[in-house]
Design an enzyme around this catalytic site. Structure first.
Site, short mmCIF file in Angstrom:
data_model
loop_
_atom_site.label_atom_id
_atom_site.label_comp_id
_atom_site.label_asym_id
_atom_site.label_seq_id
_atom_site.Cartn_x
_atom_site.Cartn_y
_atom_site.Cartn_z
N PHE A 184 0.62 -1.03 0.07
CA PHE A 184 -0.54 0.03 0.30
C PHE A 184 0.65 1.14 0.08
CE2 PHE A 184 0.31 -1.39 4.45
CZ PHE A 184 0.83 0.12 5.17
N CYS A 185 0.14 2.08 -0.87
CA CYS A 185 1.51 3.94 -0.77
C CYS A 185 -0.30 4.55 0.01
CB CYS A 185 1.57 3.67 -1.84
SG CYS A 185 0.32 3.80 -2.91
N TRP A 186 -0.61 5.82 -0.41
CA TRP A 186 -0.88 6.64 0.02
C TRP A 186 -2.43 6.25 -0.17
CZ3 TRP A 186 -2.81 9.27 4.56
CH2 TRP A 186 -3.60 10.19 4.66
N GLY A 210 -2.21 4.15 -4.93
CA GLY A 210 -2.27 4.81 -6.91
C GLY A 210 -0.49 4.73 -7.02
N ILE A 224 -3.17 4.12 2.29
CA ILE A 224 -3.39 3.80 3.85
C ILE A 224 -4.12 5.11 4.28
CG2 ILE A 224 -1.89 6.19 3.84
CD1 ILE A 224 -0.81 4.11 6.67
#
Length: 347
Positions: A93-95, A98, A122
């Protein structure tokens, strides 16, 4: 096409230890807060992320994407090997779910790894944490461990934690001991980290007959206890520990190691110095400057901390809460365990 996983499915798989969570954001972002139990294998380091952000703002999105691909391509073999070494199904996962998590999942899936990515990133998790805390309802009995400063409350809680007792370690979540000296030797957490760690343990202990926490104030270092927990704490049964003052002083010395942080103690003391009678404050400062910490802490307990607890003690005794008197920390710990035994059967 990368496979995606919803937050609910990810949390369930993580709690069952079926998937390893990998945060592919930069180390700086990871330090600001992540999903508890996740590990950080970044697509970009802090400097690379800053460089790409500058290109995005000053030149454009396409050029930023091109530079990002160039950077990630160079480190891809090492990145894949790091994920392979986990030897488990992985969720990245990233922010916002994306480019970074998509690139990480796409390339590693192509290499044959079992990888998916969190839908919404996240940011979705953070929204869930806030809502989960707002909606939380206690089914367990909350118990509060209280006592004078230096009574070993944190040490008792940590020992109970080691025995898998349902402890809410608020000071651990906050990275702060809760006193004016509480930040010394620790790295304080922000509200995001505190909230994430708290809801993780609240969910982990959802079937426990009781939850035990320390009698903290609403604010702990840089963070605030949620209203629902603070209000519940104020009404909860108290287990009040009393130890001899010399034992309490030794507990403080063992916990803080003041000889390693003399200047930090002097700086922290300056924040409460004006609240004390001048001759006493001067004596305490003299002891601190001379490295005579045992004498300084004993005076602080007698002239500052203990008087602040007197009202609290009388209130607990009027409510017939449990008061544990012991000569040693070990004796206090054993008596706390005996008291908890009556709550082991959920009513």
């Amino acid at each position: 096409m990368t496979r995606e996983i919803t937050l609910n499915d990810l949390m369930e798989a993580h709690e069952k230890k079926e998937r390893v969570l990998v945060d592919v954001r930069s180390p700086g972002e990871f330090e600001e807060g992540s999903i508890p139990g996740s590990i950080n294998i970044p697509v970009f380091d802090n400097e690379e992320r800053a460089e790409i952000g500058t290109i995005y703002k000053q030149v454009g999105q396409e050029q930023a994407k091109a530079r990002g691909l160039e950077i990630f391509s160079a480190k891809l073999p090492v990145f894949v090997e790091q994920l392979k070494a986990l030897d488990a199904p992985i969720s990245v996962f990233c922010w916002r779910g994306g480019m970074r998590s998509k690139a990480a999942a796409t390339f590693t899936d192509f290499m044959g790894l079992d990888v998916n990515r969190l839908t919404g990133g996240i940011r979705t998790y953070r929204q869930w944490v806030v809502q989960a805390l707002e909606d939380y309802e206690f089914s367990a009995q909350l118990l509060v461990l209280n006592g004078y400063t230096g009574s070993g409350k944190t040490a008792i809680l940590r020992k109970l934690q080691e025995e898998n007792e349902p402890v809410l370690d608020l000071e651990g979540y906050a990275g702060h001991r809760g006193s004016i000296f509480g930040q010394i030797g620790l790295v304080p957490n922000n509200q995001k980290k505190f909230d994430s760690l708290l809801i993780t343990d609240l969910r982990r202990f959802k079937d426990s007959p009781y939850l035990l926490m320390e009698g903290e104030s609403r604010r702990i270092g840089r963070v605030h206890m949620p209203d629902f927990l603070f209000e519940k704490k104020e009404r909860a049964p108290q287990i009040f520990v009393k130890l001899p003052i010399d034992v309490r002083v030794q507990n403080i010395l063992d916990d803080y190691h003041p000889d390693e942080s003399k200047d930090a103690f002097l700086e922290a003391f300056s924040r409460i110095e004006r609240r004390m009678h001048t001759p006493v404050a001067k004596d305490i400062r003299d002891h601190l400057e001379a490295g005579e910490f045992r004498e300084a802490f004993k005076m602080l307990l007698v002239h500052y901390y203990d008087p602040r607890y007197e009202h609290s003690i009388s209130r607990h005794e009027e409510r017939n809460d449990v008061v544990i008197e012991a000569e040693t920390l070990e004796e206090a710990y054993l008596k706390v365990k005996e008291t908890l035994a009556q709550y082991t059967v959920k009513k």
